[in-house]
Design a protein around this motif. Structure first.
Motif, PDB file in Angstrom:
ATOM      1  N   ARG A 294       0.802  -1.220   0.000  1.00 27.01           N
ATOM      2  CA  ARG A 294       0.000   0.000   0.000  1.00 27.01           C
ATOM      3  C   ARG A 294       0.844   1.284   0.000  1.00 27.01           C
TER       4      ARG A 294
ATOM      5  N   THR B  60     -12.913  -5.972  -3.331  1.00 27.80           N
ATOM      6  CA  THR B  60     -11.915  -6.708  -2.548  1.00 27.80           C
ATOM      7  C   THR B  60     -12.342  -6.835  -1.084  1.00 27.80           C
TER       8      THR B  60
ATOM      9  N   LEU C 215      -9.707  -6.826   9.229  1.00 29.97           N
ATOM     10  CA  LEU C 215     -11.128  -6.734   9.508  1.00 29.97           C
ATOM     11  C   LEU C 215     -12.009  -7.651   8.667  1.00 29.97           C
TER      12      LEU C 215
HETATM   13  C1  EPZ Z   1      -9.871   1.924   0.307  1.00 30.40           C
HETATM   14  O1  EPZ Z   1      -8.516   1.833   0.672  1.00 30.40           O
HETATM   15  C2  EPZ Z   1     -10.637   1.271   1.438  1.00 30.40           C
HETATM   16  N1  EPZ Z   1     -10.370   1.965   2.685  1.00 30.40           N
HETATM   17  C3  EPZ Z   1     -10.238  -0.192   1.555  1.00 30.40           C
HETATM   18  O2  EPZ Z   1     -11.030  -0.799   2.548  1.00 30.40           O
HETATM   19  C4  EPZ Z   1     -10.501  -0.892   0.220  1.00 30.40           C
HETATM   20  O3  EPZ Z   1     -10.058  -2.229   0.303  1.00 30.40           O
HETATM   21  C5  EPZ Z   1      -9.762  -0.170  -0.909  1.00 30.40           C
HETATM   22  O4  EPZ Z   1     -10.133   1.242  -0.918  1.00 30.40           O
HETATM   23  C6  EPZ Z   1     -10.053  -0.737  -2.275  1.00 30.40           C
HETATM   24  O5  EPZ Z   1     -11.424  -0.694  -2.536  1.00 30.40           O
HETATM   25  C7  EPZ Z   1     -11.065   3.055   2.989  1.00 30.40           C
HETATM   26  O6  EPZ Z   1     -11.885   3.554   2.237  1.00 30.40           O
HETATM   27  C8  EPZ Z   1     -10.807   3.667   4.325  1.00 30.40           C
HETATM   28  P1  EPZ Z   1      -6.715   2.173  -2.815  1.00 30.40           P
HETATM   29  P2  EPZ Z   1      -7.398   2.651  -0.098  1.00 30.40           P
HETATM   30  O7  EPZ Z   1      -5.865   3.390  -2.731  1.00 30.40           O
HETATM   31  O8  EPZ Z   1      -7.977   3.939  -0.560  1.00 30.40           O
HETATM   32  C9  EPZ Z   1      -2.546   0.764  -4.652  1.00 30.40           C
HETATM   33  C10 EPZ Z   1     -11.443  -2.023   4.531  1.00 30.40           C
HETATM   34  O9  EPZ Z   1     -11.327  -3.238   4.838  1.00 30.40           O
HETATM   35  N2  EPZ Z   1      -2.031   2.117  -4.417  1.00 30.40           N
HETATM   36  O10 EPZ Z   1      -7.915   2.205  -3.694  1.00 30.40           O
HETATM   37  O11 EPZ Z   1      -6.211   2.672   0.776  1.00 30.40           O
HETATM   38  C11 EPZ Z   1      -2.821   0.007  -3.364  1.00 30.40           C
HETATM   39  O12 EPZ Z   1      -1.654  -0.533  -2.819  1.00 30.40           O
HETATM   40  C12 EPZ Z   1     -10.353  -1.322   3.733  1.00 30.40           C
HETATM   41  O13 EPZ Z   1     -12.402  -1.317   4.879  1.00 30.40           O
HETATM   42  C13 EPZ Z   1      -0.776   2.449  -4.925  1.00 30.40           C
HETATM   43  O14 EPZ Z   1      -0.105   1.623  -5.558  1.00 30.40           O
HETATM   44  O15 EPZ Z   1      -7.139   1.718  -1.347  1.00 30.40           O
HETATM   45  C14 EPZ Z   1      -3.824  -1.036  -3.833  1.00 30.40           C
HETATM   46  O16 EPZ Z   1      -3.139  -2.091  -4.434  1.00 30.40           O
HETATM   47  C15 EPZ Z   1      -9.165  -2.165   3.506  1.00 30.40           C
HETATM   48  N3  EPZ Z   1      -0.289   3.712  -4.680  1.00 30.40           N
HETATM   49  C16 EPZ Z   1      -4.620  -0.274  -4.912  1.00 30.40           C
HETATM   50  O17 EPZ Z   1      -3.796   0.844  -5.291  1.00 30.40           O
HETATM   51  C17 EPZ Z   1      -1.004   4.642  -3.998  1.00 30.40           C
HETATM   52  O18 EPZ Z   1      -0.509   5.759  -3.820  1.00 30.40           O
HETATM   53  C18 EPZ Z   1      -5.965   0.268  -4.460  1.00 30.40           C
HETATM   54  O19 EPZ Z   1      -5.800   0.957  -3.222  1.00 30.40           O
HETATM   55  C19 EPZ Z   1      -2.282   4.304  -3.507  1.00 30.40           C
HETATM   56  C20 EPZ Z   1      -2.777   3.032  -3.741  1.00 30.40           C
END
Ligand code: EPZ
Length: 430
Positions: free
Chosen positions: A131, A316, A382
């Motif tokens: 992440r 996911t 969670l």
């Molecule tokens: C949000 O997380 C949710 N959290 C997550 O829910 C959810 O799993 C996720 O979105 C995907 O739907 C909240 O809303 C608080 P992303 P977020 O940035 O925003 C990569 C739960 O159980 N990425 O959409 O952190 C990342 O590593 C949680 O409630 C980068 O590479 O997720 C992932 O592989 C867990 N660089 C993908 O993008 C970055 O700068 C999607 O992550 C940012 C993200």
């Protein structure tokens, strides 16, 4: 430390009120940093993550007043919370606070937009994957921010006249970075265009709230969002949308145990793709006036293949729960995780209950078994934890789910909601 004891085998019948969405409430609360007026949020769930964010916002100068403990016929404990940030007293988000919850990194957007500077700790790794925050940094740079990483912190500075509108195309869809870009660009000079934006309902909810505060955001819910910057934002009153992940979780629990449950106050449109998977697995899903009715009586559980994807794909955050359901299907199913590289920690624990699952890279192969047997289990996040609860509801005998604090981060009054529908679930405090 609290544990949850489940004696499996009961069907679920009755009504489950769905709470406000955790993943909408968190960015909405952070948006209160953008204005010196009061932002009132209704239907805020009572969850550990919300309490943690209240502490973090307090550190930046947000005053919080909570009322309305009970609504919806006394069954939901969601609250109305008033947030007022007259002045930002601190633009530093320290490691001790940010490391406890990744979403707290998102304060970087409002702090930078309103104060022209922010020093925010990098959130670090997390159980479900590495992440990184590169997309946040690239996106803010497109708005003119100067960024440097120093001692585990991101130091961000806006140009002397404030952030400027820009054009950013996300190379990968990110929910959090889309939230941050919308918040930051709302107070930038000029117009911002975001392409390949996240389309999640929580992004739409944040845009609605920001627009009620005076922002000019168009296109949220599509992959192209346009934000015309304004000089200031005002207060507003906004109701947090229903939790689609809680909805899907209970729908899968009913599909698992059998029975007839109405999920009150939620909407089918929030989780279209996941509902289709639940239907294909053998449950009947009906959109009624009061919510969603999930029924499975008589017929068995069918194997269904799913691939996690950004919205509107299969979420996911429901992958672990669907895997629990598939452990009892009448055949072989495959689940592919494409969002997080390490989100299969529930596999070993489900195996302790008798599930037959093998992993090959990002794909799990689940061979349905005729029955699961209760056991002590634990999980490190969670959604994985709640998948063990779903499995325990259908397992023979007693399942003890340890590390309940994970569940408390995202599920409001889980044991009470399930018990009211006939499950034998109890919290044990040692
Ligand atoms: C949000 O997380 C949710 N959290 C997550 O829910 C959810 O799993 C996720 O979105 C995907 O739907 C909240 O809303 C608080 P992303 P977020 O940035 O925003 C990569 C739960 O159980 N990425 O959409 O952190 C990342 O590593 C949680 O409630 C980068 O590479 O997720 C992932 O592989 C867990 N660089 C993908 O993008 C970055 O700068 C999607 O992550 C940012 C993200």
């Amino acid at each position: 430390m609290d544990r949850i004891r489940i004696r499996g085998g009961n069907k679920l019948n009755g009504i489950i009120p769905i709470s406000g969405a955790k993943n909408a409430a968190l960015p909405l609360m952070i948006a209160s940093l953008l204005t010196s007026d009061t932002l009132t949020l209704e239907n805020v769930p009572h969850l550990a993550d919300v309490e943690q964010l209240l502490r973090i916002l307090g550190n930046h100068g947000v005053d919080v007043a909570v009322n309305g403990r009970r609504e919806s016929q006394g069954e939901s404990y969601s609250r109305t919370i008033h947030f007022t940030c007259r002045t930002i007293v601190d633009t530093v988000a320290p490691y001790e606070l940010v490391s406890k919850m990744r979403a707290s990194f998102w304060v970087i957007g409002p702090l930078l937009a309103r104060e022209g500077q922010a020093r925010v700790s990098l959130p670090g790794g997390c159980a479900i994957g590495t992440r990184p925050v590169d997309l946040f940094l690239d996106g803010l740079q497109a708005l003119g921010a100067k960024l440097e990483i120093d001692g585990g912190y991101v130091n961000a500075t806006a140009p002397s006249g404030g952030l400027v509108g820009g054009h950013y195309t996300f190379p990968k869809v990110s929910v959090g970075a889309t939230h941050v870009m919308m918040m930051a660009a709302s107070l930038a000079n000029g117009t911002t265009l975001i392409e390949n934006a996240a389309r999640e309902p929580e992004v739409v909810d944040l845009a609605r709230c920001l627009n009620a505060m005076g922002a000019k955001i168009a296109g949220a819910g599509t992959s192209t969002i346009t934000i015309e910057g304004v000089t200031s934002l005002s207060g507003a009153r906004h109701r947090v949308l229903p939790d689609r992940i809680e909805t899907g979780t209970y729908a899968m629990a009913v599909a698992m145990t059998g029975g007839d449950v109405t999920l009150e106050g939620t909407e089918a449109a929030l989780l279209d793709n996941a509902l289709e998977a639940i239907r294909m697995a053998g449950a009947t899903v009906t959109d009624t006036e009061s919510g969603l009715r999930i029924v499975r009586n008589g017929n068995g559980i069918q194997p269904v293949d799913v691939v996690t994807e950004p919205f509107p794909g299969f979420p996911t955050d429901l992958q672990a729960q669907f895997m629990a359901l598939m452990t009892r299907s009448s055949g072989v199913s495959h689940i592919t995780e494409t969002i997080f590289e390490n989100r299969f920690m529930h596999v070993q624990e489900l195996a302790r209950l008798g599930a037959r699952i093998s992993l090959s890279g990002q794909m799990a192969r689940i061979e349905g078994v005729s029955g699961l047997k209760g056991a002590p289990v634990m999980a490190t996040d969670l959604r994985a934890s709640v998948s063990l609860v779903i499995a325990g509801l259908a397992a023979e005998g007693e399942t003890l789910v340890n590390r309940v604090y994970h569940l408390d981060r995202g599920f409001e009054r889980l044991e009470e909601k399930l018990t009211r529908c006939g499950a034998d679930v109890e919290r044990i405090s040692d």
